[in-house]
Design an enzyme around this catalytic site. Structure first.
Site, PDB file in Angstrom:
ATOM      1  N   HIS A 133      -7.094   0.684  -6.727  1.00  0.00           N
ATOM      2  CA  HIS A 133      -7.347  -0.165  -5.553  1.00  0.00           C
ATOM      3  C   HIS A 133      -8.014  -1.469  -6.034  1.00  0.00           C
ATOM      4  O   HIS A 133      -9.189  -1.721  -5.776  1.00  0.00           O
ATOM      5  CB  HIS A 133      -8.262   0.585  -4.577  1.00  0.00           C
ATOM      6  CG  HIS A 133      -8.288   0.024  -3.195  1.00  0.00           C
ATOM      7  ND1 HIS A 133      -7.510  -1.052  -2.796  1.00  0.00           N
ATOM      8  CD2 HIS A 133      -9.014   0.374  -2.089  1.00  0.00           C
ATOM      9  CE1 HIS A 133      -7.756  -1.317  -1.522  1.00  0.00           C
ATOM     10  NE2 HIS A 133      -8.660  -0.475  -1.072  1.00  0.00           N
ATOM     11  N   ARG A 187     -14.012  -8.714   1.081  1.00  0.00           N
ATOM     12  CA  ARG A 187     -12.572  -8.502   0.928  1.00  0.00           C
ATOM     13  C   ARG A 187     -11.821  -9.769   1.316  1.00  0.00           C
ATOM     14  O   ARG A 187     -10.881 -10.177   0.644  1.00  0.00           O
ATOM     15  CB  ARG A 187     -12.084  -7.330   1.817  1.00  0.00           C
ATOM     16  CG  ARG A 187     -12.623  -5.957   1.467  1.00  0.00           C
ATOM     17  CD  ARG A 187     -12.115  -5.434   0.139  1.00  0.00           C
ATOM     18  NE  ARG A 187     -10.674  -5.448   0.009  1.00  0.00           N
ATOM     19  CZ  ARG A 187      -9.863  -4.465   0.420  1.00  0.00           C
ATOM     20  NH1 ARG A 187     -10.355  -3.373   0.965  1.00  0.00           N
ATOM     21  NH2 ARG A 187      -8.543  -4.555   0.247  1.00  0.00           N
ATOM     22  N   GLN A 242     -10.050  -3.985  -3.713  1.00  0.00           N
ATOM     23  CA  GLN A 242     -11.362  -3.450  -3.325  1.00  0.00           C
ATOM     24  C   GLN A 242     -12.379  -3.698  -4.428  1.00  0.00           C
ATOM     25  O   GLN A 242     -13.521  -4.087  -4.172  1.00  0.00           O
ATOM     26  CB  GLN A 242     -11.228  -1.940  -3.065  1.00  0.00           C
ATOM     27  CG  GLN A 242     -12.532  -1.279  -2.675  1.00  0.00           C
ATOM     28  CD  GLN A 242     -13.052  -1.781  -1.339  1.00  0.00           C
ATOM     29  OE1 GLN A 242     -12.330  -1.785  -0.363  1.00  0.00           O
ATOM     30  NE2 GLN A 242     -14.303  -2.235  -1.295  1.00  0.00           N
ATOM     31  N   ASP A 299     -17.227   7.328  -2.099  1.00  0.00           N
ATOM     32  CA  ASP A 299     -16.035   7.140  -1.265  1.00  0.00           C
ATOM     33  C   ASP A 299     -15.718   8.512  -0.674  1.00  0.00           C
ATOM     34  O   ASP A 299     -16.299   9.537  -1.073  1.00  0.00           O
ATOM     35  CB  ASP A 299     -14.873   6.606  -2.136  1.00  0.00           C
ATOM     36  CG  ASP A 299     -13.608   6.314  -1.329  1.00  0.00           C
ATOM     37  OD1 ASP A 299     -13.693   6.189  -0.086  1.00  0.00           O
ATOM     38  OD2 ASP A 299     -12.517   6.228  -1.938  1.00  0.00           O
ATOM     39  N   CYS A 342     -16.429   1.660   0.027  1.00  0.00           N
ATOM     40  CA  CYS A 342     -15.296   0.786   0.384  1.00  0.00           C
ATOM     41  C   CYS A 342     -14.956   0.857   1.865  1.00  0.00           C
ATOM     42  O   CYS A 342     -14.340  -0.058   2.397  1.00  0.00           O
ATOM     43  CB  CYS A 342     -14.086   1.134  -0.468  1.00  0.00           C
ATOM     44  SG  CYS A 342     -13.442   2.800  -0.171  1.00  0.00           S
ATOM     45  N   ARG A 378       0.892  -1.183   0.000  1.00  0.00           N
ATOM     46  CA  ARG A 378       0.000   0.000   0.000  1.00  0.00           C
ATOM     47  C   ARG A 378       0.917   1.217   0.000  1.00  0.00           C
ATOM     48  O   ARG A 378       1.665   1.436   0.961  1.00  0.00           O
ATOM     49  CB  ARG A 378      -0.917  -0.017   1.225  1.00  0.00           C
ATOM     50  CG  ARG A 378      -1.676   1.274   1.400  1.00  0.00           C
ATOM     51  CD  ARG A 378      -2.801   1.189   2.404  1.00  0.00           C
ATOM     52  NE  ARG A 378      -3.942   0.483   1.849  1.00  0.00           N
ATOM     53  CZ  ARG A 378      -5.201   0.621   2.274  1.00  0.00           C
ATOM     54  NH1 ARG A 378      -5.471   1.440   3.269  1.00  0.00           N
ATOM     55  NH2 ARG A 378      -6.176  -0.056   1.718  1.00  0.00           N
TER      56      ARG A 378
HETATM   57  N1   CP Z   1     -11.403  -0.249   1.919  1.00  0.00           N
HETATM   58  C1   CP Z   1     -10.158  -0.311   2.388  1.00  0.00           C
HETATM   59  O1   CP Z   1      -9.190  -0.538   1.652  1.00  0.00           O
HETATM   60  O2   CP Z   1     -10.063  -0.132   3.726  1.00  0.00           O
HETATM   61  P1   CP Z   1      -8.728   0.056   4.568  1.00  0.00           P
HETATM   62  O3   CP Z   1      -8.140   1.384   4.183  1.00  0.00           O
HETATM   63  O4   CP Z   1      -9.191   0.019   5.992  1.00  0.00           O
HETATM   64  O5   CP Z   1      -7.776  -1.064   4.229  1.00  0.00           O
HETATM   65  N1  NVA Z   2      -9.907   6.699  -1.549  1.00  0.00           N
HETATM   66  C1  NVA Z   2      -9.557   6.269  -0.225  1.00  0.00           C
HETATM   67  C2  NVA Z   2      -9.757   4.794  -0.098  1.00  0.00           C
HETATM   68  C3  NVA Z   2      -9.446   4.226   1.243  1.00  0.00           C
HETATM   69  C4  NVA Z   2      -9.669   2.752   1.314  1.00  0.00           C
HETATM   70  C5  NVA Z   2      -8.134   6.661   0.080  1.00  0.00           C
HETATM   71  O1  NVA Z   2      -7.252   6.517  -0.780  1.00  0.00           O
HETATM   72  O2  NVA Z   2      -7.877   7.143   1.189  1.00  0.00           O
END
Ligand code: CP
Ligand code: NVA
Length: 311
Positions: free
Chosen positions: A134, A298, A137, A229, A270, A107
């Site tokens: 992502h 997930r 997701q 989101d 998400c 990540r």
């Molecule tokens: N939706 C998602 O990726 O959640 P987190 O940021 O908690 O991993």
């Molecule tokens: N768009 C959000 C998704 C988190 C799971 C971010 O990048 O923070």
């Protein structure tokens, strides 16, 4: 279980529609048999490293649990704890990681880091969220849509809000599966043009519709699936005030806006959600909301993905 044509997952674009469907079908099998004490130990002896530059609840938990339930191990690596934080190169870090473990979930702040990891690791690399995509997701999102709608045919999905990482991959994933898309996104917050070009190309191939509008009601009217989101993704905190004034109240998914969707429409997010900003509690806790199925999925889709790449 088919083996994937690419041994990495940077974006949902890396998967064919057939591969996506296959991963989802296996995830549904995993879900049926889910007792938390799986007899499927196919990843016994395998280790997954999780390299995170940003916080996470669902992604980390679901990958760690998926590995554990399939008999494997995980190592969580906060990037600040690695020599990476003191200047060791991605190349050397990748070579080192590849010596010990079988797969890496990363990540990252910049999507280039994912591409560099893919280039330099000798093991499968999975994008666990970057600034652009992502994919994990979106696998769970498509699984959730299929569970609730039984088929991807003749569906319209409305995206309301920021053209962010989740939006980018969701649009590509829906276009690949032939889902019609109405996206309500303010001007200058749309996905980057190369991503829009992919969505346009995939929609044409599937004979499905893709439109970007400014009015959320135009997107949500008669939609089968409504998705939003956060307006302020991780890393965009400096734009917090500007973004909130652009998006709120117009792009908020509240009871009134959701009322324009079909009676049997579903609402997805998400998570994490900022209640009162992009979504109101009456919607996220309401009867159309499937956000907890989406979060649960997930885990199942992660198992399916890991088994495909490592099994
Ligand atoms: N939706 C998602 O990726 O959640 P987190 O940021 O908690 O991993
Ligand atoms: N768009 C959000 C998704 C988190 C799971 C971010 O990048 O923070």
């Amino acid at each position: 279980m088919i083996s994937l044509s690419k041994k990495y997952l940077t974006s949902i674009e890396d998967l064919t529609a057939e591969e996506i469907l296959n991963l989802i079908e296996h995830a549904i099998e995993f879900k049926k048999n889910n007792d938390g004490n799986s007899s499927n130990q196919s990843l016994s002896g395998k280790t997954l490293a999780l390299l995170f530059e940003k916080p996470s609840t669902r992604t980390r938990l679901s990958f760690e649990t998926a590995m554990f339930q399939l008999g494997g191990n995980t190592i969580y690596l906060n990037s600040n704890d690695l020599q990476l934080s003191r200047g060791e190169s991605i190349e050397d870090t990748s070579r080192t990681i590849s010596l010990y473990v079988d797969c890496l979930v990363a990540r990252v702040n910049s999507h280039n880091t994912i591409l560099e990891l893919v280039q330099n690791c000798k093991i499968p690399v999975i994008n666990g969220l970057s600034d652009l995509y992502h994919p994990c997701q979106i696998l769970a999102d498509l699984m959730t849509i299929l569970e609730h709608k039984k088929s991807f045919e003749d569906l319209t999905l409305a995206w309301v809000g920021d053209g962010n990482n989740v939006c980018n991959d969701l649009l590509i994933g829906c276009a690949k599966m032939g889902i019609n898309i109405n996206a309500a996104i303010p001007q200058s917050y749309e996905p980057p043009q190369p991503i829009l070009d992919v969505v346009i190309k995939e929609s044409k191939l599937k004979n499905s519709r893709f439109t970007i509008v400014r009015e959320p009601i135009d997107a949500v009217k008669n939609a089968d699936v409504v998705v939003t989101d956060t307006f302020v993704s991780i890393g965009k905190e400096k734009e917090d005030e500007k973004r909130k004034s652009t998006f709120i109240p117009k792009y908020q998914v509240n009871g009134k806006l959701m009322g324009y969707s079909k009676d049997d429409a579903i609402f997805m997010h998400c998570l994490p959600a900022k209640r009162g900003q992009e979504v109101t509690s009456d919607v996220i806790d309401g009867k159309k909301s499937v956000v907890w199925d989406e979060a649960e999925n997930r885990l199942h889709v992660q198992k399916s993905l890991l088994a495909s790449l490592l099994g």
